[in-house]
Write a protein that holds these residues in place. Structure first.
Motif, mmCIF file in Angstrom:
data_model
loop_
_atom_site.group_PDB
_atom_site.id
_atom_site.type_symbol
_atom_site.label_atom_id
_atom_site.label_comp_id
_atom_site.label_asym_id
_atom_site.label_seq_id
_atom_site.Cartn_x
_atom_site.Cartn_y
_atom_site.Cartn_z
ATOM 1 N N LEU B 31 0.839 -1.207 0.000
ATOM 2 C CA LEU B 31 0.000 0.000 0.000
ATOM 3 C C LEU B 31 0.872 1.256 0.000
ATOM 4 N N GLU B 32 1.932 1.224 0.774
ATOM 5 C CA GLU B 32 2.831 2.367 0.799
ATOM 6 C C GLU B 32 3.474 2.565 -0.581
ATOM 7 N N ALA B 33 3.931 1.471 -1.161
ATOM 8 C CA ALA B 33 4.545 1.549 -2.486
ATOM 9 C C ALA B 33 3.553 2.088 -3.512
ATOM 10 N N THR B 34 2.311 1.698 -3.365
ATOM 11 C CA THR B 34 1.283 2.173 -4.297
ATOM 12 C C THR B 34 1.140 3.691 -4.211
ATOM 13 N N ARG B 35 1.042 4.205 -2.986
ATOM 14 C CA ARG B 35 0.907 5.657 -2.832
ATOM 15 C C ARG B 35 2.123 6.371 -3.391
ATOM 16 N N GLN B 36 3.282 5.810 -3.121
ATOM 17 C CA GLN B 36 4.522 6.412 -3.615
ATOM 18 C C GLN B 36 4.533 6.456 -5.142
ATOM 19 N N ALA B 37 4.217 5.343 -5.739
ATOM 20 C CA ALA B 37 4.229 5.269 -7.199
ATOM 21 C C ALA B 37 3.192 6.208 -7.801
ATOM 22 N N LEU B 38 2.026 6.278 -7.173
ATOM 23 C CA LEU B 38 0.997 7.190 -7.660
ATOM 24 C C LEU B 38 1.518 8.619 -7.650
ATOM 25 N N ALA B 39 2.147 8.995 -6.546
ATOM 26 C CA ALA B 39 2.638 10.366 -6.424
ATOM 27 C C ALA B 39 3.696 10.650 -7.491
ATOM 28 N N GLU B 40 4.537 9.659 -7.751
ATOM 29 C CA GLU B 40 5.630 9.878 -8.704
ATOM 30 C C GLU B 40 5.184 9.787 -10.153
ATOM 31 N N LEU B 41 4.374 8.773 -10.440
ATOM 32 C CA LEU B 41 4.113 8.451 -11.848
ATOM 33 C C LEU B 41 2.693 8.749 -12.290
ATOM 34 N N GLY B 42 1.809 9.008 -11.341
ATOM 35 C CA GLY B 42 0.418 9.238 -11.725
ATOM 36 C C GLY B 42 -0.305 7.936 -12.001
ATOM 37 N N TRP B 43 -1.600 8.078 -12.187
ATOM 38 C CA TRP B 43 -2.447 6.894 -12.404
ATOM 39 C C TRP B 43 -2.014 6.121 -13.645
ATOM 40 N N GLY B 44 -1.805 6.819 -14.723
ATOM 41 C CA GLY B 44 -1.457 6.149 -15.970
ATOM 42 C C GLY B 44 -0.102 5.456 -15.915
#
Lengths: 214, 214, 214, 214
Positions: B31-44
């Motif tokens: 879950l943490e990695a997901t939030r991090q990736a979202l912040a960095e890379l966006g949904w797409g």
DNA sequence: CTATAATCGAGACGGTACGTCCTGTCTTATT
DNA sequence: AATAAGACAGGACGTACCGTCTCGATTATAG
């Protein structure tokens, strides 16, 4: 508004270029196919290849006009939002209700449901896309608010604007409130926008603004 | 709330599951990695494989818990929305402003911007996903409105509810208005939510509701 | 021969260890399941998990006994090759025909077709596996040639060996010829080994060796 | 022979295919990469993704031409087997020895060792694959036997064929014997094919066939 | 009769390859 | 020049096995 992307300069040039001219029919077919595919498959299921096939067109033809799915969908949806109108129904309350009803109808179409929020989501990362969305989708809506406000002032229901800047701010907040609330009701909460709901919402809205002389 | 998807029955089962138990640490890391990736890379740009790598976990471990990106992101975001609180600031106006400020803060985070509208867009096609979003993201927000209303009634700023049903409807409309307007301002119009804007919006809101005895 | 892999020392120790002893039934069930799965799914379709399921056994139980699919299949097939026998039919020609017929029968089983060439292929890369195959599958076949030769010499159909080394070489070449030819006919050319073919082949074989006093 | 799989009809079609034509260079690069990978990693280590990378090609390009690893490897190996030739060395014995030596050389290459038996194993389950192997790998070998036999008859070393059918059968059995024996010696027994062994084997072979007028 | 210890089933785990799908670019011949 | 067709490099998808691990439960011998 026209799918003018990817061309040399466009405004300065009615470019009567040498080669074969672009098919205008293709543009319409592609945009129609896009809306159709959106309605059937949703944003995630939309593929450029599929749109091309539905439109009876090669993929190249698509990419020659739009740089990517996002821009294509903006143009495809813009046509729908261009149809919004503010009719003078005689009173501000009636005008607001009419406009909200129109907007709710638009948001109830499957293609709109599939595309609108997804576009906004994409736009929050891509400034160029955001601008395009603003110009082609959001502005046409905001114009309705300005128009309705002008009508109300003409009818004497609202005091005329004194401070240009403050008026602008107020239009913004009204617009965000109307558009945001209806979108949230329909697309997030997933509950219907009935005639009764529209009436209640419009009443609240007019309550909220003391400037109205009703 | 827990990432319990994909499991037999869960509530009725003190089922001493037979094999090796699922790693709780993996859940958190994912879950943490997901939030991090979202912040960095966006949904797409969000990729199951990338999330797995960031979390130091195999892709299968991800799919064992969440059927797809959508559900995963719902759970990852839900944690953020669980942190919303309604503090009693002494007056309804102050409470509203506080809650709006909190919500605006949340919507200003890059991961929220990337995820929220995209989730809503996906949810408009997938009823199961919509339910999950409702339960884990929307409801926690709506509770704030109910809570704030109860506080105001306790303070005597609002008359107590008489008709249960009408109260419910009113909470719905207030909620859609607050959430929708703030979302639209921040994510669609792309304009900032300042202290001043919050004050103006809260004032409008209280104006709109005649039930308040201020 | 027994699936003794993975154990402390084995020959020096009838290790009456303390813990729970390994289930002998499991061994048989696993080998049988392996042959069944080979016959049904072929080499490529054979999975450890599937074998375990068929045998009603956990995957761990499999890996505790065999380091990998290759070794497991060697042991599973070895049982079949142990059943080969050379019966004294009264003449060398008859003995050869009998042995070829037996071998052809074995190679006609679906599990053998699926496994044998695949094992040889794997063995050409993994020397340890190749040794295991030699010991458990190839040697039992070669013994038949030696036995048959001895029988023929006892009957006076062949002159006794003088040079030990030359005899060894000759056994090798005979063995490669018989095994290779039958395998090629059945598994590569894919044509049947009939009684007539066997007769023709045995005749050629006896022609080829001038040492026979017939 | 050409990697024509997956195409409409091929022989009857001078079909000026409409789109971009397939890259011929890619074909060669892929087949070369396949042989290289086979030699380095063996059959089990061969990966479509790895072959694609080595060939500087996308995985899709591979799958567009060959449905699976098996077919790809057949075509990759076929090129090697196409190089076999039967030179007229002046005598049948010499011709046989030359051909066996050539064949043994081919089977000594690491890519051949890795691929050949594995292909045969796969072919025993998949009739379509088996046909492909027959046409592209086995037949070119069998042709050598026919050719050699014709040469011998031309030289007067063998009586000409009278019965067409019997001749065919005889070619089959000779072929299975030569190919099977050499393969078994090299790939199963794992022993070298020396000049001496070849001489002994060729002698046996000529002994076996009384039709030779030597 | 209680440790102690190896086995068993179950199933989660990190990892690798699979074969498919889509993207956005390209190369053809045709219009 | 634009078009239809389709090959191309690349990357993510979700699945399937691999071989290892961690559980609780079982079943033997040793004290």
């Amino acid at each position: 508004m026209a799918p003018t992307t990817q061309q040399p300069a466009e405004p300065a040039a009615p470019t009567r270029g040498k080669g074969r001219p672009r098919s205008a029919a293709a543009d319409l077919a592609i945009l129609e196919a896009t809306r159709q595919a959106l309605a059937e498959l949703g944003w995630g299921g939309l593929t450029m290849g599929d749109v091309a096939t539905r439109a009876g067109v090669a993929k190249t033809t698509l990419y020659r006009r739009w740089p990517s799915k996002n821009e294509l969908v903006v143009d495809a949806m813009a046509i729908l939002f261009d149809q919004l109108e503010v009719a003078d129904m005689g009173s501000l309350q009636a005008d607001v209700e009419a406009v909200v009803a129109q907007f709710a109808d638009l948001l109830s179409r499957p293609e709109t449901q599939a595309a609108l929020l997804a576009l906004f989501a994409e736009g929050s990362r891509d400034p160029q896309l955001r601008r395009r969305i603003q110009e082609q989708i959001v502005e046409p809506q905001k114009v309705l608010v300005q128009q309705g406000r002008a009508n109300a002032q003409a009818r004497g229901e609202m005091v005329p604007d004194e401070d240009e800047h403050a008026a602008c701010e107020e239009i913004d907040i009204i617009f965000d409130t109307i558009a945001g609330t209806v979108e949230h009701r329909l697309l997030v909460s997933g509950r219907p926008v009935t005639q009764e709901w529209i009436h209640r919402f419009a009443t609240l809205l007019l309550n909220a603004f003391p400037g109205t002389t009703c």
